[in-house]
Design a protein around this motif. Sequence first.
Motif, short mmCIF file in Angstrom:
data_model
loop_
_atom_site.label_atom_id
_atom_site.label_comp_id
_atom_site.label_asym_id
_atom_site.label_seq_id
_atom_site.Cartn_x
_atom_site.Cartn_y
_atom_site.Cartn_z
N ALA A 1 0.92 -1.38 -0.02
CA ALA A 1 0.00 -0.06 -0.12
C ALA A 1 0.86 1.12 0.13
O ALA A 1 0.55 2.12 -0.62
CB ALA A 1 -1.11 -0.16 1.33
N ASN A 2 1.96 1.14 0.42
CA ASN A 2 2.90 2.36 0.78
C ASN A 2 3.91 2.52 -0.67
O ASN A 2 4.12 3.75 -0.81
CB ASN A 2 3.76 2.26 2.13
N TYR A 3 4.24 1.49 -1.01
CA TYR A 3 5.35 1.73 -1.93
C TYR A 3 4.83 1.43 -3.38
O TYR A 3 5.51 1.91 -4.33
CB TYR A 3 6.50 0.72 -1.54
N GLU A 4 3.83 0.55 -3.63
CA GLU A 4 3.54 0.09 -4.94
C GLU A 4 1.92 0.69 -5.37
O GLU A 4 2.02 0.99 -6.60
CB GLU A 4 3.47 -1.33 -4.99
N LEU A 5 1.28 0.46 -4.43
CA LEU A 5 -0.21 0.91 -4.82
C LEU A 5 -0.62 2.30 -5.37
O LEU A 5 -1.31 2.24 -6.49
CB LEU A 5 -1.14 0.43 -3.70
N PRO A 6 -0.31 3.27 -4.90
CA PRO A 6 -0.36 4.37 -5.42
C PRO A 6 -0.19 4.97 -6.87
O PRO A 6 -1.14 5.17 -7.54
CB PRO A 6 0.16 5.40 -4.59
N TYR A 7 1.03 4.34 -7.38
CA TYR A 7 1.25 4.62 -8.69
C TYR A 7 0.55 3.81 -9.56
O TYR A 7 0.21 4.03 -10.63
CB TYR A 7 2.86 4.10 -9.12
N ILE A 8 0.18 2.37 -9.18
CA ILE A 8 -0.65 1.37 -9.99
C ILE A 8 -1.95 2.03 -9.96
O ILE A 8 -2.67 2.03 -11.14
CB ILE A 8 -0.75 0.19 -9.28
N LEU A 9 -2.71 2.53 -8.92
CA LEU A 9 -4.02 3.14 -9.05
C LEU A 9 -4.04 4.40 -9.91
O LEU A 9 -5.16 4.51 -10.51
CB LEU A 9 -4.55 3.53 -7.85
#
Length: 295
Positions: free
Chosen positions: A106-114
Amino acid sequence: MDYRDWEILKVLYHQKNLTKTARLLFLTQPALTNRLKHMQEELGVKIITRESRGVHFTPQGEYLVHCAEEALAHYQRVKETVKNMSNNESNEVAGTLKLGVSNFFANYELPYILKLFKQQYPHVEFKVVTGWSRDVTQLIHNKDVHISFVRGDYGWRGLSKHQIFEETICIASKDKIDMTDLPRLPRIDYRGDYLLKSVIDHWWAENYAEAPFISIEVDQVDTCKEMVINGLGYGILSSRVVTGIEDLYKINLLDLEGTPILRRTWMYYHKESLEWNVVKAFVHFIENFDWKENG
């Protein structure tokens, strides 16, 4: 009682204050009080009592709050199902996608994916629940979320899964260290997922006869990383945590055959949920995402 009544009970239970509840629900306080009075008259029971410290729920009121949470959750599921049924007919990708995500992901990968997914499908909204991988796995098993991202090899029968990436586990230190000295060197330990902890403990038991010297214990991997960067001791971390930090000395953990010990991250989902366009689109997006290029 209707939807609005259930909503009032749920919000009031969490706020324990009529004024705050009225404000959150965009009601006047007299309107809220009258609504509660009507509920009590309709059911023939006392739901709340007003005290100096705020609102107190009676046993009957506590039961109604529980019913309210179930009713509101059921109503939300009905709305999502109907909306996705409509989307299936029109082939439109829209609706709310519920994701269960491990804390690190959630901290390292998810924001960019969303961000990238939202650019492609602007009518999709997200509801994200984070936690330890074990808890996130339970969320997808119970169908509380549509898709989960889990670090570690947790297994549930009946679930479809796709490997996102794999990473080594490494010893990271500000200064170069001799592995034979490791039990006597200060270690920064953190409260990680129990599956990762069991892997590290097993590796330690295979290589050392004495317990590690834990000099500092923290509850977050990022705190551990910062302490390692500042030279307070070494840490045993997933390599993705320290990616891009060049001035750290890193040694991968190896098994007894000399093979690096790997930690995998998975996407889990129920196969039948692919009938919903929004879930199908997101699963397809993740399966075709280039993790090496975007990692």
